[in-house]
Design a protein around this motif. Sequence first.
Motif, PDB file in Angstrom:
ATOM      1  N   TYR A  55      -3.402   4.573  48.701  1.00  0.00           N
ATOM      2  CA  TYR A  55      -3.973   5.069  47.563  1.00  0.00           C
ATOM      3  C   TYR A  55      -4.604   6.226  47.956  1.00  0.00           C
ATOM      4  N   GLN A  56      -5.047   7.334  47.642  1.00  0.00           N
ATOM      5  CA  GLN A  56      -5.757   8.348  48.496  1.00  0.00           C
ATOM      6  C   GLN A  56      -7.393   8.133  47.517  1.00  0.00           C
ATOM      7  N   ALA A  57      -8.301   8.658  48.290  1.00  0.00           N
ATOM      8  CA  ALA A  57      -9.470   8.070  47.988  1.00  0.00           C
ATOM      9  C   ALA A  57     -10.553   9.270  48.859  1.00  0.00           C
ATOM     10  N   ASN A  58     -11.782   9.392  47.727  1.00  0.00           N
ATOM     11  CA  ASN A  58     -12.481  10.877  48.346  1.00  0.00           C
ATOM     12  C   ASN A  58     -12.533   9.950  49.685  1.00  0.00           C
ATOM     13  N   TYR A  59     -13.719  10.645  51.049  1.00  0.00           N
ATOM     14  CA  TYR A  59     -14.856  10.478  52.092  1.00  0.00           C
ATOM     15  C   TYR A  59     -15.981  11.592  51.755  1.00  0.00           C
ATOM     16  N   THR A  60     -17.153  10.761  52.249  1.00  0.00           N
ATOM     17  CA  THR A  60     -18.295  11.601  52.708  1.00  0.00           C
ATOM     18  C   THR A  60     -18.809  12.634  54.069  1.00  0.00           C
ATOM     19  N   GLU A  61     -18.828  13.716  53.738  1.00  0.00           N
ATOM     20  CA  GLU A  61     -18.941  13.825  55.389  1.00  0.00           C
ATOM     21  C   GLU A  61     -20.689  14.689  55.841  1.00  0.00           C
ATOM     22  N   GLN A  62     -20.662  14.672  57.192  1.00  0.00           N
ATOM     23  CA  GLN A  62     -22.149  15.148  56.997  1.00  0.00           C
ATOM     24  C   GLN A  62     -22.418  16.596  57.511  1.00  0.00           C
ATOM     25  N   VAL A  63     -23.738  17.396  56.968  1.00  0.00           N
ATOM     26  CA  VAL A  63     -22.729  18.615  57.008  1.00  0.00           C
ATOM     27  C   VAL A  63     -24.309  19.261  57.076  1.00  0.00           C
ATOM     28  N   THR A 242     -33.344  21.424  62.025  1.00  0.00           N
ATOM     29  CA  THR A 242     -31.973  20.943  61.254  1.00  0.00           C
ATOM     30  C   THR A 242     -31.818  19.674  60.710  1.00  0.00           C
ATOM     31  N   LYS A 243     -31.627  19.856  59.321  1.00  0.00           N
ATOM     32  CA  LYS A 243     -31.160  18.780  58.793  1.00  0.00           C
ATOM     33  C   LYS A 243     -29.855  17.998  58.196  1.00  0.00           C
ATOM     34  N   TYR A 244     -29.956  17.624  57.242  1.00  0.00           N
ATOM     35  CA  TYR A 244     -27.687  17.196  56.961  1.00  0.00           C
ATOM     36  C   TYR A 244     -28.189  16.884  56.134  1.00  0.00           C
ATOM     37  N   ARG A 245     -27.381  16.897  55.036  1.00  0.00           N
ATOM     38  CA  ARG A 245     -26.006  16.425  53.423  1.00  0.00           C
ATOM     39  C   ARG A 245     -24.862  16.165  53.309  1.00  0.00           C
ATOM     40  N   GLU A 246     -25.475  14.824  52.532  1.00  0.00           N
ATOM     41  CA  GLU A 246     -23.454  14.543  53.021  1.00  0.00           C
ATOM     42  C   GLU A 246     -22.991  15.122  51.503  1.00  0.00           C
ATOM     43  N   GLU A 247     -21.366  15.854  52.086  1.00  0.00           N
ATOM     44  CA  GLU A 247     -20.345  16.138  50.807  1.00  0.00           C
ATOM     45  C   GLU A 247     -19.494  15.312  50.413  1.00  0.00           C
ATOM     46  N   THR A 248     -18.964  15.536  49.947  1.00  0.00           N
ATOM     47  CA  THR A 248     -17.916  14.725  49.036  1.00  0.00           C
ATOM     48  C   THR A 248     -16.327  15.548  49.803  1.00  0.00           C
ATOM     49  N   ARG A 249     -15.599  14.803  50.284  1.00  0.00           N
ATOM     50  CA  ARG A 249     -13.988  16.069  50.357  1.00  0.00           C
ATOM     51  C   ARG A 249     -13.193  14.900  49.828  1.00  0.00           C
ATOM     52  N   CYS A 250     -11.837  15.591  50.112  1.00  0.00           N
ATOM     53  CA  CYS A 250     -10.581  14.696  49.988  1.00  0.00           C
ATOM     54  C   CYS A 250      -9.205  15.320  50.319  1.00  0.00           C
TER      55      CYS A 250
END
Length: 561
Positions: A55-63, A242-250
């Motif tokens: 199945y296809q699932a979203n994932y998070t990435e540090q930006v 420099t800081k990081y935030r989580e963003e949702t990817r597909c």
Amino acid sequence: MTLKPLIGVIVTLMIGASAFAAPQETKQTTLTRTAQSANTVRGELSANVYKQEPYQANYTEQVPYQAEETYYVDVPYQAEETYTVDIPYQTTETYYENVPYTERVAYTDYEEYWDTEYQCRNVTKYRQECSNERLCEPGGRTCQPITECGTNAHGERICKTRNECTEGPRVCRDVPSCRQVPYTDRECSNERVRKTRPVTRYRDETHYRQELRTRTVTKYRQETRTRTVTKYRSEARTRTVTKYREETRCCVTKYREVFDHQFTQPVSVIFPQEAALLAGESEQIKLVLSGTEAKPEVQMTIQSEIFTYVVAESKQEGREKVFVVKTTPKWNEANAGTATVSGLKLQFTKGQGQITFKETIGSARVTSVYTVVIRDQQSQAVVFEQRTENTAAKIVSIPTPGLAREGQYNIQLRVERHGVNVASGALSFEQTALYEKKDLDQDEIQNLKNASQVQILRIEGTGAERVVIIRDQTPAMEEVQSQYKLVVWKKLSNGKIEWLGEKNFTREAITLAGDELGIALKAINLNPSPSTKLYMDLVVRRDSAQYLGGQKVQFIVNKTF
């Protein structure tokens, strides 16, 4: 929101819904076999089979991103501060000192001396007194022959001669008799006696007086000084970090288990003909499924209080797993022998003897026959013999009329067990015990000491008709005398207690009342108000000069109403 994340959420929800739709599986079950069941007992087990589905699932990435932040630093600076110091100086002070001196002091003492005194005392002396006592003796005895004649049954004359004796007159004479008679006399003489008299003596005693003295001492005074010191203050600064935030990817492909199908495993257990059950009997067959659909495994266990089973054959007939079992003897010397009967003894209650022991084997398929033989220790004569049958696990009690507590006996118990599930059809063993004491058994004495057996249960009625209910659950014994005293008291407002009354009674009174004795408050001259809190103490004393071995049992039971 983009279209791809939305599609991933919808797919995830659909897969979760399909996983929860899996039917209930039966990996283990328990079958019950009764007298109405056939020799073959059948059951069915089931297990769910799952598969891996993508199945296809979203994932998070540090930006990373740039941001301003505030921080603080400590900046030094000079400052003046004051402080104090202790400065020593000399001074003179006065003080008092205890100075010893000696003083001669008179005191009174006592000394002993001897003196002569004229003293008199009473003494016991003896004198001889004589008198005549009259002594009488029987006179001489004289005998003469006397002839008596008569006629017998044949008319013949027959004569017999006998001696007839007479006593002569008594002869008396006076005999002198003397004895020592005590009397009291008074004797006087000069005697030396010890006396005491007071005398004046002297001793030296040490006393103290205070004298004024002077001395030089060092003292301190505080003076204020100033000094320059370095201190610190906190100042704010800014910097770029420099800081990081989580963003949702597909999207990313993942896998999870989802229900595919369910398979079933039929199981049958075949019992032998000789293992037929009777009415009211039952056995439990536990089945457990493990393994895979391609290679399923079934474990089978039988819980039975009647037979012991072993698997004679295990086979696969098509899809069905078949167990063929056979019986083996359930009872043998190891689990139904001498260790299963315990506590063999002869005991007496109210003078009546009985044999008691504990039987732990009970089954409708096993008949236990007990043969009790009691012999007198000295003569070895049989004084009691009885044969009894039993099929239950329980405390067995066999009355033994005619035996005396004071006797000495050898007790023999023979146990025979018969049944189809007994090894070789039957087994037997023997146990023996001795009875050669008059005292009560230790467990009987402990029962008499058990305070929980005696209770002040409740108060019944109202007003002057109130009755206190008392019960003693220990067995009544003619050999043991039980005395009771019920004491009633109350607490006063100052914390002290006030005795209200008491009542004495015996065990016979409880027995005659039917094991629960009622004592009316008015019988002990009591009629307290309903609001009065009553404290009751029941003193229990048990005694037996012959059967308690000199022990006395006494305890107190309390109750508050």
